[in-house]
Design a protein around this motif. Structure first.
Motif, mmCIF file in Angstrom:
data_model
loop_
_atom_site.group_PDB
_atom_site.id
_atom_site.type_symbol
_atom_site.label_atom_id
_atom_site.label_comp_id
_atom_site.label_asym_id
_atom_site.label_seq_id
_atom_site.Cartn_x
_atom_site.Cartn_y
_atom_site.Cartn_z
ATOM 1 N N PRO A 163 0.678 -1.260 0.182
ATOM 2 C CA PRO A 163 -0.002 -0.123 -0.035
ATOM 3 C C PRO A 163 0.838 1.273 -0.022
ATOM 4 C CG PRO A 163 -0.040 -1.167 2.285
ATOM 5 C CD PRO A 163 0.514 -1.868 1.123
ATOM 6 N N GLY A 203 -7.097 -0.819 -4.977
ATOM 7 C CA GLY A 203 -7.101 0.659 -4.929
ATOM 8 C C GLY A 203 -7.319 1.642 -5.731
ATOM 9 N N VAL A 352 -3.914 3.471 0.949
ATOM 10 C CA VAL A 352 -2.915 3.111 -0.236
ATOM 11 C C VAL A 352 -2.542 4.119 -1.291
ATOM 12 C CG1 VAL A 352 -3.535 1.769 -2.480
ATOM 13 C CG2 VAL A 352 -4.403 0.970 -0.317
ATOM 14 N N CYS A 361 -8.570 4.227 -0.194
ATOM 15 C CA CYS A 361 -8.447 2.813 0.395
ATOM 16 C C CYS A 361 -7.679 3.125 1.630
ATOM 17 C CB CYS A 361 -7.905 1.773 -0.308
ATOM 18 S SG CYS A 361 -8.986 1.432 -1.768
ATOM 19 N N ASN A 363 -5.620 1.701 4.790
ATOM 20 C CA ASN A 363 -4.862 0.404 5.157
ATOM 21 C C ASN A 363 -5.270 0.080 6.527
ATOM 22 O OD1 ASN A 363 -3.043 -1.596 5.735
ATOM 23 N ND2 ASN A 363 -1.219 -0.397 5.256
ATOM 24 N N LEU A 417 -8.203 -3.941 3.348
ATOM 25 C CA LEU A 417 -8.462 -2.401 3.155
ATOM 26 C C LEU A 417 -9.887 -2.051 3.513
ATOM 27 C CD1 LEU A 417 -7.006 -1.850 -0.676
ATOM 28 C CD2 LEU A 417 -5.670 -1.675 1.548
ATOM 29 N N ARG A 419 -12.474 0.569 1.736
ATOM 30 C CA ARG A 419 -12.719 1.270 0.686
ATOM 31 C C ARG A 419 -13.786 2.353 0.866
ATOM 32 N NH1 ARG A 419 -14.970 -1.647 -4.694
ATOM 33 N NH2 ARG A 419 -16.817 -1.088 -3.496
#
Length: 483
Positions: A163, A203, A352, A361, A363, A417, A419
């Motif tokens: 990421p 991502g 990311v 996204c 992490n 992740l 999102r």
């Protein structure tokens, strides 16, 4: 608008802190912020799966950009013009012409959405024991491949799984990995190479035109088709224009055509780039494959000239395709996502990098380092975001990855992740600030989220949609959030 006027508008937009939207708001939909007590009760009733929440209890809905975008006045006008003839409606021919003109494929088969196109394609091409390489899996794509007996192989560059690797084209294929797979299993056991542009699970990372050309040359040598997931190919085209030498003077529409020219066909969810609330298509160059696909569309979707869509939907998609490559629009879309990512990253929140085209996204493994992977930190963080500010996001980690079909064990992808997926033309910068404030607030108080969740119900297929969970510690896991 003349070329000089368009250039002037783009320069004005580029000089803004974040570009002003190239549209005016004509209709609004009321939303409301729920109380912390309402959100706690709703999340418990939903089994700690935000996908099972009633939408009316969500304040800012970043679950997906699929079918959730705002259609334009011209798209709504097209809805009223839809020809609902069962066979050969004029709306189909307008839809077919739009796909041919902007994507460049001759054979166009409508489907009700992208995963339907994936189903048809997989049934046509994949047989038990086949191997399907791709630049990272996507949930429904891999599911269709595996249900038809295929084995997915990730051949994306290693940096896509990191990421923090801030590279312009993390969606690229590792040519060495692809060559090794061909040598190992044989070209005749690879029905096609599955390419995403952009790569959702990384991502929203783009693939470069140079890498596409290299993949095309290698597969041509071995007689292997290349099939594109084109759901966000317009966003990929924008990144090529901005980041890849030699493409800055080309239009997004021209770059989109060239992306597709490197492939033998595509599946498309028109619910993404094309702004439509429903719809999709499968397009190929091989007329024999097209005929096979049309026969299956009649079985699973509807007649080959509507494919599960009403005439009004065909009109909305056709108009949306035209609007998707308008450069002020795609610039604004990408910059809104970048604005959110920048605000979050500047506060030290792990995300990311670089920020993709459709989502920011988080992490989750770095955000909630104290939560073990087997307790699903990304799923835990989606719950915390909802409790804090009524924000619905998406888990893209071990829950989404599912179980290995051979061993039954949980898959633990490198990327765990959350999102934050931005619908097109829906939310303002004010909404982005609310989201950023909530994420930053949670990150500052992250030590309170000391344990995760476990399954109480787990479907066998695409489990993230309908799974239910329970928190492993009722307090202080969720007691510290929600205000």
């Amino acid at each position: 608008m003349s070329t000089s006027e368009t250039s002037g508008l783009l320069n004005t937009l580029a000089s803004a802190r974040h570009p002003a939207e190239p549209w005016r708001i004509k209709t609004v939909e009321p939303i409301r912020m729920t109380s912390p007590e309402e959100r706690k009760a709703a999340l418990e009733a939903a089994g700690y799966n935000v996908g099972l929440l009633p939408a009316e209890l969500v304040y800012i809905d970043l679950y997906t950009d699929s079918g959730t975008s705002a259609m334009s006045d011209r798209q709504w006008a097209g809805v009223m013009l839809g020809d609902e003839s069962y066979a050969g409606s004029r709306s189909f021919y307008r839809f077919e012409a739009a796909v041919r003109d902007f994507y460049g494929y001759d054979e166009v088969i409508p489907t009700h959405q992208g995963r339907a196109a994936e189903n048809i394609l997989s049934r046509c091409l994949i047989r038990p024991g086949h191997h399907v390489p791709g630049n990272m899996y996507f949930t429904t794509t891999r599911e269709h491949q595996e249900l038809n007996g295929g084995i997915f192989h990730d051949v994306i560059v290693d940096e896509a799984h990191d990421p923090e690797a801030d590279l312009p084209f993390k969606g690229n294929v590792d040519l060495g990995k692809l060559e090794q797979l061909i040598a190992k299993v044989g070209a005749d056991q690879i029905p096609y190479v599955s390419l995403a542009a952009t790569v959702n699970m990384a991502g929203g990372q783009p693939i470069s035109m140079a890498n596409l050309a290299e993949v095309r040359e290698l597969t041509r040598q071995h007689g292997i088709p290349v099939i594109l997931d084109a759901a966000r190919a317009v966003e990929n085209a924008w990144f090529i224009k901005q980041r890849e030498p030699g493409w800055s003077e080309r239009t997004v529409a021209e770059i989109l055509r060239e992306i597709c020219a490197q492939t033998d066909g595509a599946t498309m969810s028109a619910k993404k780039d094309s702004f439509a609330n429903i719809g999709g298509w499968l397009a190929v160059r091989d007329p024999h494959l097209a005929e096979q696909a049309r026969n299956l569309v009649v079985v699973y979707e509807g007649l080959h000239t509507y494919g599960g869509m009403a005439g009004r939907d065909l009109e909305a998609v056709a108009q949306g395709i035209e609007e998707s490559v308008q450069e002020p629009s795609i610039r604004t879309r990408i910059e809104q996502v970048a604005y959110l990512g920048d605000r979050i990253a500047r506060a030290g929140v792990p995300i990311v990098r670089p920020v993709g085209g459709h989502a920011v996204c988080l992490n989750a493994t770095a955000f909630l380092a104290q939560v073990p992977r087997e307790q699903f930190p990304a799923q835990t963080l989606t719950c915390a975001l909802y409790l804090d500010a009524g924000i619905r996001s998406t888990e893209r980690g071990a829950v989404s990855a599912g179980r290995d079909p051979a061993t039954g064990h949980n898959r633990y992808p490198s990327l765990e992740l959350v999102r934050l997926t931005i619908p097109r033309r829906v939310y303002t910068q004010g909404h982005m600030d609310v989201v950023a404030d909530s994420v930053i607030r949670l990150h500052e108080g992250r030590k309170a989220l000391c344990s995760g969740v476990e399954f109480t119900y787990e479907p066998s297929t695409l489990r993230f949609f309908q799974s239910r969970f329970r928190p492993l510690a009722a307090e202080p896991l969720f007691g510290a959030v929600g205000r």
